[in-house]
Motif scaffolding. Structure first.
Motif, PDB file in Angstrom:
ATOM      1  N   ARG A 143       0.814  -1.229   0.000  1.00  0.00           N
ATOM      2  CA  ARG A 143       0.000   0.000   0.000  1.00  0.00           C
ATOM      3  C   ARG A 143       0.842   1.272   0.000  1.00  0.00           C
ATOM      4  N   HIS A 144       2.011   1.234   0.649  1.00  0.00           N
ATOM      5  CA  HIS A 144       2.732   2.486   0.883  1.00  0.00           C
ATOM      6  C   HIS A 144       4.106   2.573   0.218  1.00  0.00           C
ATOM      7  N   HIS A 145       4.504   1.549  -0.530  1.00  0.00           N
ATOM      8  CA  HIS A 145       5.892   1.540  -1.003  1.00  0.00           C
ATOM      9  C   HIS A 145       6.215   2.651  -1.998  1.00  0.00           C
ATOM     10  N   LYS A 146       5.205   3.280  -2.592  1.00  0.00           N
ATOM     11  CA  LYS A 146       5.486   4.360  -3.543  1.00  0.00           C
ATOM     12  C   LYS A 146       5.481   5.734  -2.878  1.00  0.00           C
ATOM     13  N   GLN A 147       5.009   5.795  -1.630  1.00  0.00           N
ATOM     14  CA  GLN A 147       4.883   7.091  -0.979  1.00  0.00           C
ATOM     15  C   GLN A 147       5.966   7.379   0.065  1.00  0.00           C
ATOM     16  N   LEU A 148       6.326   6.371   0.867  1.00  0.00           N
ATOM     17  CA  LEU A 148       7.198   6.623   2.004  1.00  0.00           C
ATOM     18  C   LEU A 148       8.669   6.533   1.634  1.00  0.00           C
ATOM     19  N   ASP A 149       9.542   6.991   2.559  1.00  0.00           N
ATOM     20  CA  ASP A 149      10.956   7.172   2.228  1.00  0.00           C
ATOM     21  C   ASP A 149      11.757   5.879   2.310  1.00  0.00           C
ATOM     22  N   TRP A 159      12.108   3.864   5.683  1.00  0.00           N
ATOM     23  CA  TRP A 159      10.915   3.071   5.990  1.00  0.00           C
ATOM     24  C   TRP A 159      10.906   1.783   5.166  1.00  0.00           C
ATOM     25  N   HIS A 160      11.262   1.888   3.884  1.00  0.00           N
ATOM     26  CA  HIS A 160      11.318   0.710   3.024  1.00  0.00           C
ATOM     27  C   HIS A 160      12.279  -0.336   3.581  1.00  0.00           C
TER      28      HIS A 160
END
Length: 286
Positions: free
Chosen positions: A129-135, A138-139
């Motif tokens: 859900r978030h891999h394109k938005q967060l830094d 975080w990844h």
């Protein structure tokens, strides 16, 4: 991906047709809304929703042929990443403090498909859900957490290996690899006419040895597993009211609807037609 990668990365895509062949990193493959078929030096692997495939570094092919788009979410781990994570879980605190950058011994996973646990499912879905938005930080944290979960869940496989009757660990490991090759072949091709001798040949075992060892690991025979998978697929197809009994019978590997109906009633306790009527009534009552 033919160029050797040395870092963690993600491939997230949708397609109803896809083919790729080459060398890949250590990776975990997940799919939804369909399935993908992989082939490695170890055999065939069918990956569908709620399961994942764990592959070590090496050559493989992947093929997708579906009527609708299949969503793929695959994680690739850089060189030495799994080893570093495992060392922090296995070594003492003193060892980690004394030599925090010590090169860890090679780590190999058991290549097979696995049922996705609730913990791993939650971790992967969060990353999806978030891999394109967060830094980037975080990844990397998500990759570390997921790798820890994969390593811990390998203990289940180790318990399955211990169920095999063999004195030497190396013998048990090899026998387990061959039995899982048969298991994955069944998962990939259960909708085709399969014979015990053919499955045993794929696994490089005699039919009787496969039969005994398969039951030790999975608690069922190859034929029972084939029937179980066919029933699962039949239930899904029966919910599609546009398909007739002949279509469904062919789709799950039967040459005629009579054989299909007999098998279905034997396992479910009602005919496919009665089951379909029950599905219709259940939908009306919702």
């Amino acid at each position: 991906m033919n160029v050797k990668e040395s870092s963690n990365f993600i491939l997230h895509a949708k397609s109803n047709e896809f083919y790729w062949e080459g060398n890949g990193q250590l990776s975990i493959k997940t799919f939804s809304n369909g399935r993908a078929l992989y082939k490695t030096n170890r055999g065939f692997f069918a990956v569908e929703e709620n399961r994942y495939l764990l592959l070590n570094e090496g050559p493989y092919t992947i093929g997708i042929e579906e009527k609708q788009d299949v969503e793929s979410f695959c994680m690739f781990f850089g060189d030495g990443f799994a080893e570093d994570v495992y060392r922090t879980m296995d070594a003492s605190t003193n060892e980690l403090l004394t030599d925090p950058y010590k090169k860890a011994s090679p780590l190999y996973f058991f290549e097979r498909t696995y049922t996705t646990s609730p913990l791993l499912d939650g971790q992967i879905n969060t990353l999806k859900r978030h891999h394109k938005q967060l830094d980037a930080c975080w990844h990397e944290e998500q990759f570390h957490q997921i790798m820890q979960t994969l390593i811990v869940e390998q203990s289940t496989t180790l318990r399955e290996i211990e169920s095999l009757q063999a004195l030497r660990k190396s013998t048990r490991d090899e026998l387990f690899h061959r039995v899982t090759t048969a298991h994955e072949y069944i998962r990939a091709f259960f909708a085709e006419p399969l014979k015990l001798a053919d499955i045993a040949r794929i696994a490089c075992l005699s039919p009787n040895h496969l039969l005994r060892s398969y039951a030790q690991v999975y608690g069922k025979t190859p034929h029972q597993h084939i029937s179980e998978l066919r029933i699962q697929k039949a239930k899904k197809l029966l919910a599609n009211f546009e398909l007739n009994m002949t279509d469904i019978a062919f789709e799950i590997g039967f040459s005629n609807p009579v054989s299909f109906s007999k098998m279905f009633k034997q396992h479910i306790g009602m005919s496919p037609l009665h089951y379909r009527k029950k599905v219709i009534l259940d939908k009306k009552s919702d």
